[in-house]
Motif scaffolding. Structure first.
Motif, PDB file in Angstrom:
ATOM      1  N   HIS A 101       0.825  -1.212   0.000  1.00  0.00           N
ATOM      2  CA  HIS A 101       0.000   0.000   0.000  1.00  0.00           C
ATOM      3  C   HIS A 101       0.860   1.264   0.000  1.00  0.00           C
ATOM      4  CE1 HIS A 101      -3.994  -1.710   0.438  1.00  0.00           C
ATOM      5  NE2 HIS A 101      -3.683  -2.363   1.526  1.00  0.00           N
ATOM      6  N   HIS A 141      -3.032  -1.516  -6.343  1.00  0.00           N
ATOM      7  CA  HIS A 141      -2.149  -0.363  -6.263  1.00  0.00           C
ATOM      8  C   HIS A 141      -1.198  -0.291  -7.454  1.00  0.00           C
ATOM      9  CE1 HIS A 141       0.627   2.161  -3.425  1.00  0.00           C
ATOM     10  NE2 HIS A 141       0.357   2.768  -4.561  1.00  0.00           N
ATOM     11  N   TYR A 142      -0.465  -1.359  -7.715  1.00  0.00           N
ATOM     12  CA  TYR A 142       0.544  -1.318  -8.767  1.00  0.00           C
ATOM     13  C   TYR A 142      -0.088  -1.318 -10.161  1.00  0.00           C
ATOM     14  CZ  TYR A 142       3.594  -2.659  -4.846  1.00  0.00           C
ATOM     15  OH  TYR A 142       4.250  -2.724  -3.640  1.00  0.00           O
ATOM     16  N   HIS A 182      -0.806   2.238 -10.918  1.00  0.00           N
ATOM     17  CA  HIS A 182       0.419   2.929 -11.324  1.00  0.00           C
ATOM     18  C   HIS A 182       0.840   2.525 -12.739  1.00  0.00           C
ATOM     19  CE1 HIS A 182       1.678   5.452  -8.056  1.00  0.00           C
ATOM     20  NE2 HIS A 182       1.568   4.482  -7.159  1.00  0.00           N
ATOM     21  N   ASP A 232      -1.339   4.422 -15.203  1.00  0.00           N
ATOM     22  CA  ASP A 232      -1.494   5.850 -14.945  1.00  0.00           C
ATOM     23  C   ASP A 232      -0.847   6.655 -16.080  1.00  0.00           C
ATOM     24  OD1 ASP A 232      -1.748   8.390 -13.908  1.00  0.00           O
ATOM     25  OD2 ASP A 232      -0.310   8.113 -12.274  1.00  0.00           O
ATOM     26  N   TYR A 259     -10.746  -0.627  -5.243  1.00  0.00           N
ATOM     27  CA  TYR A 259      -9.629  -0.642  -4.289  1.00  0.00           C
ATOM     28  C   TYR A 259     -10.099  -0.435  -2.848  1.00  0.00           C
ATOM     29  CZ  TYR A 259      -4.661   0.125  -2.994  1.00  0.00           C
ATOM     30  OH  TYR A 259      -3.397   0.039  -2.450  1.00  0.00           O
ATOM     31  N   HIS A 300      -3.606   5.829   1.475  1.00  0.00           N
ATOM     32  CA  HIS A 300      -3.080   5.779   0.114  1.00  0.00           C
ATOM     33  C   HIS A 300      -3.980   4.940  -0.798  1.00  0.00           C
ATOM     34  CE1 HIS A 300      -0.002   6.968  -2.624  1.00  0.00           C
ATOM     35  NE2 HIS A 300       0.334   5.735  -2.951  1.00  0.00           N
ATOM     36  N   HIS A 332      -6.663   7.168  -1.930  1.00  0.00           N
ATOM     37  CA  HIS A 332      -6.197   8.175  -2.888  1.00  0.00           C
ATOM     38  C   HIS A 332      -5.941   7.601  -4.277  1.00  0.00           C
ATOM     39  CE1 HIS A 332      -3.566  10.883  -5.043  1.00  0.00           C
ATOM     40  NE2 HIS A 332      -2.693   9.894  -5.127  1.00  0.00           N
ATOM     41  N   MET A 333      -5.357   6.402  -4.346  1.00  0.00           N
ATOM     42  CA  MET A 333      -4.816   5.893  -5.611  1.00  0.00           C
ATOM     43  C   MET A 333      -5.809   5.868  -6.777  1.00  0.00           C
ATOM     44  SD  MET A 333      -1.630   5.459  -5.920  1.00  0.00           S
ATOM     45  CE  MET A 333      -1.813   4.673  -7.518  1.00  0.00           C
ATOM     46  N   HIS A 371      -5.701   8.639  -9.446  1.00  0.00           N
ATOM     47  CA  HIS A 371      -4.733   8.704 -10.538  1.00  0.00           C
ATOM     48  C   HIS A 371      -5.420   8.385 -11.868  1.00  0.00           C
ATOM     49  CE1 HIS A 371      -0.608   8.758  -8.533  1.00  0.00           C
ATOM     50  NE2 HIS A 371      -1.474   8.855  -7.532  1.00  0.00           N
ATOM     51  N   SER A 427      -9.477  10.149   1.588  1.00  0.00           N
ATOM     52  CA  SER A 427      -8.065   9.878   1.842  1.00  0.00           C
ATOM     53  C   SER A 427      -7.475  10.867   2.837  1.00  0.00           C
ATOM     54  CB  SER A 427      -7.274   9.937   0.530  1.00  0.00           C
ATOM     55  OG  SER A 427      -5.895   9.772   0.758  1.00  0.00           O
ATOM     56  N   HIS A 454       0.698  11.515   3.086  1.00  0.00           N
ATOM     57  CA  HIS A 454      -0.509  11.109   2.365  1.00  0.00           C
ATOM     58  C   HIS A 454      -1.601  12.183   2.469  1.00  0.00           C
ATOM     59  CE1 HIS A 454       1.175   7.175   1.614  1.00  0.00           C
ATOM     60  NE2 HIS A 454       1.515   7.094   2.881  1.00  0.00           N
TER      61      HIS A 454
END
Length: 543
Positions: A64, A215-216, A219, A222, A237, A246, A249-250, A253, A271, A287
């Protein structure tokens, strides 16, 4: 294998660093006590069975990117089971921060000493030894000028680990993360990101509640070309981690990449609230600032001046900030965005680049540059070309400091900012031709790089600034194309839409102008309060 070293750092100081890392109170850390739902990780180790559940939890927090909380828990495990080599691996991994910024010396010292301890214990299994050696690849002869090479060495080692243990979900997840971390910023085919996404999508079928698969994957996707692939994952998520700042928030993105402002606002409000409840090292968590920057960005794209101003007030009222790059960027970018996006040029020119004064800005010159850029653009666009020239000179100094710190990506970004300020200074001084040449150079350089994972996007996109300049230079047809290009990369930007509509109207293309104005009105909805919205409504009523 050669033992990693830090130049000028003694073995004694490394040992003291690790001792300090493990010498906190004996009561369980907050991450253990709260026992929030943070997803499911099953990471087998040869450590004591009594620490296995907490080890899984620490790895989940690592995925995370809740690094402080993960470190607390790994350190607690090392105290309770001193022979758990993988606890020391975990301590080292919490200092790596592959997508953020090069770790400071003290974090490197902690990580290197932790890996020395892990190798000294020598875990029982080949798999655990492989994890420790993979992490060690990053720390080998580390210094800031080699940060990129060390990330690549870590990625190669993670690849070997994953190929050796292809059914190991965490090995695959960390290899995918390493691919994102080493993706060339100029690669618009997103080769690394696609490869990472392919791994994560496969592994998600095996571990549907594993945090890395959310999460990944966000990214990895993104970017403008791939963001749509992660929309479903983004909306899911919070179901596995409803209180992790986090994780909340993610998803934004992906929302930002697609111009989905209501969801960006809602998720970042959640978040920020979660981050307030979970301080880091006794300070306001990075964060929190990260969420507020994205929240402010979304408010500005809807033209919600009142809410944006309240967000700035909230940021300024926060207690002392956690000393991390993401804190520095969130504070600096938010302060710069508010006047620039609202076209308050005098307000931008008057910004103090080092607020709050207690923060160690010297460690992050590329974040100070964000505010200096706002000062320079504000000065030039309010008619003070001399002040703009001074800001351009200061940006040159900050660019050199950034490059010396090993931050080559950010050094190029600061160069973009310097060129943009120089361009507008030339326009303010009356040299339109030189101004446009410099602004095109800035836009081309920025377009050659993708945004950094920490940012929602440039404070003011160079291509949008080029559109502004072309419109101000009585070149509306070229301005339309510049704004269109800006919108392809930065979806739904208020000022790009408004500029494109104005430029289209000037060349008599009322159909295109109506399209841009309608999109602006749709995203502002009932909330927007900028006077540009009233002008858009008036235009549409006359069609």
């Amino acid at each position: 294998m050669k033992t990693p070293i830090i130049s000028g750092t003694s073995f004694l100081s490394l040992s003291l660093t690790l001792a300090l890392a493990l010498s906190v109170a004996t009561s369980p850390p907050a991450a253990v006590a709260e026992q929030q739902d943070i997803g499911s990780v099953s990471f087998s180790t040869s450590c004591s069975r009594s620490v296995q559940a907490d080890f899984n939890r620490a790895v989940a927090l690592l995925h995370h990117m809740m690094y402080v909380q993960s470190h607390e828990l790994f350190a607690d495990i090392a105290r309770r089971d001193p022979d758990c080599a993988m606890a020391y691996w975990g301590i080292a991994m919490t200092a790596l921060h592959p997508l953020w910024a090069p770790p400071p010396a003290e974090a490197l010292a902690r990580g290197q000493e932790a890996l020395r301890k892990a190798r000294e214990i020598s875990p029982e299994t080949a798999r655990e030894k492989a994890y420790i050696e993979a992490a060690s690849a990053f720390y080998q002869d580390w210094d800031k000028t080699r940060h990129r090479k060390n990330l690549e060495a870590w990625s190669a080692a993670q690849q070997q680990l994953y190929e050796r243990f292809p059914d190991d979900v965490d090995a695959g997840a960390l290899y995918a993360l390493s691919l994102v971390a080493t993706a060339p910023k100029e690669d618009k085919d997103y080769t690394h990101q696609k490869a990472a996404g392919k791994i994560l999508e496969r592994l998600r079928g095996k571990a549907p509640r594993h945090p890395a698969m959310y999460h990944y994957l966000i990214h990895a996707y993104d970017n403008p070309a791939l963001a749509g692939r992660a929309l479903e994952v983004a909306r899911e998520y919070d179901k596995i981690a409803p209180e992790v700042p986090h994780a909340l928030h993610m998803p934004s993105h992906i929302f930002v990449r697609q111009g989905i402002w209501p969801d960006t606002i809602d998720w970042n409000k959640r978040s920020a609230a979660a981050a307030r409840r979970q301080p880091a090292e006794g300070k306001t968590s990075l964060h929190y600032y990260h969420a507020l920057d994205y929240l402010l960005y979304a408010y500005l794209q809807q033209g919600r001046k009142k809410e944006a101003k309240a967000t700035i007030a909230e940021l300024q009222a926060a207690a002392e900030a956690q000393d991390e790059f993401a804190s520095a960027y969130g504070i600096a970018a938010s302060r710069a965005r508010y006047p620039l996006e609202n076209r308050d040029w005098r307000g931008a020119a008057a910004l103090d680049p080092r607020v709050p004064g207690s923060f160690p800005w010297d460690k992050y010159p590329w974040t100070e540059a964000v505010v200096e850029f706002a000062r320079g653009i504000g000065a030039a666009r309010s008619g003070d070309s001399a002040a703009a020239v001074r800001s351009a000179g200061r940006l040159g100094e900050l660019q050199e400091q950034t490059a010396a710190a090993g931050e080559q990506y950010w050094a190029r970004q600061v160069k973009v900012q310097q060129l943009a300020v120089q361009a507008w200074a030339e326009l303010s001084a009356g040299d339109q031709q030189q101004a446009r040449a410099l602004m095109r150079e800035a836009a081309d350089m920025e377009d050659s790089m993708d945004k950094h994972p920490v940012t929602p996007g440039p404070v003011l996109p160079a291509r949008e600034l080029l559109g502004d300049m072309l419109l101000a230079s009585n070149k509306p047809r070229e301005a339309v194309e510049a704004y269109r290009a800006a919108l392809e990369v930065n979806a739904g930007r208020f000022n790009s839409l408004y500029g494109a509509a104005r430029a289209a109207a000037e060349i008599g293309d009322n159909r295109a102008a109506s399209k841009f104005y309608q999109e602006l009105l749709d995203q502002a909805g009932e909330y927007g309060s900028r006077e540009e919205i009233a002008r858009a409504r008036k235009f549409m009523e006359q069609q």
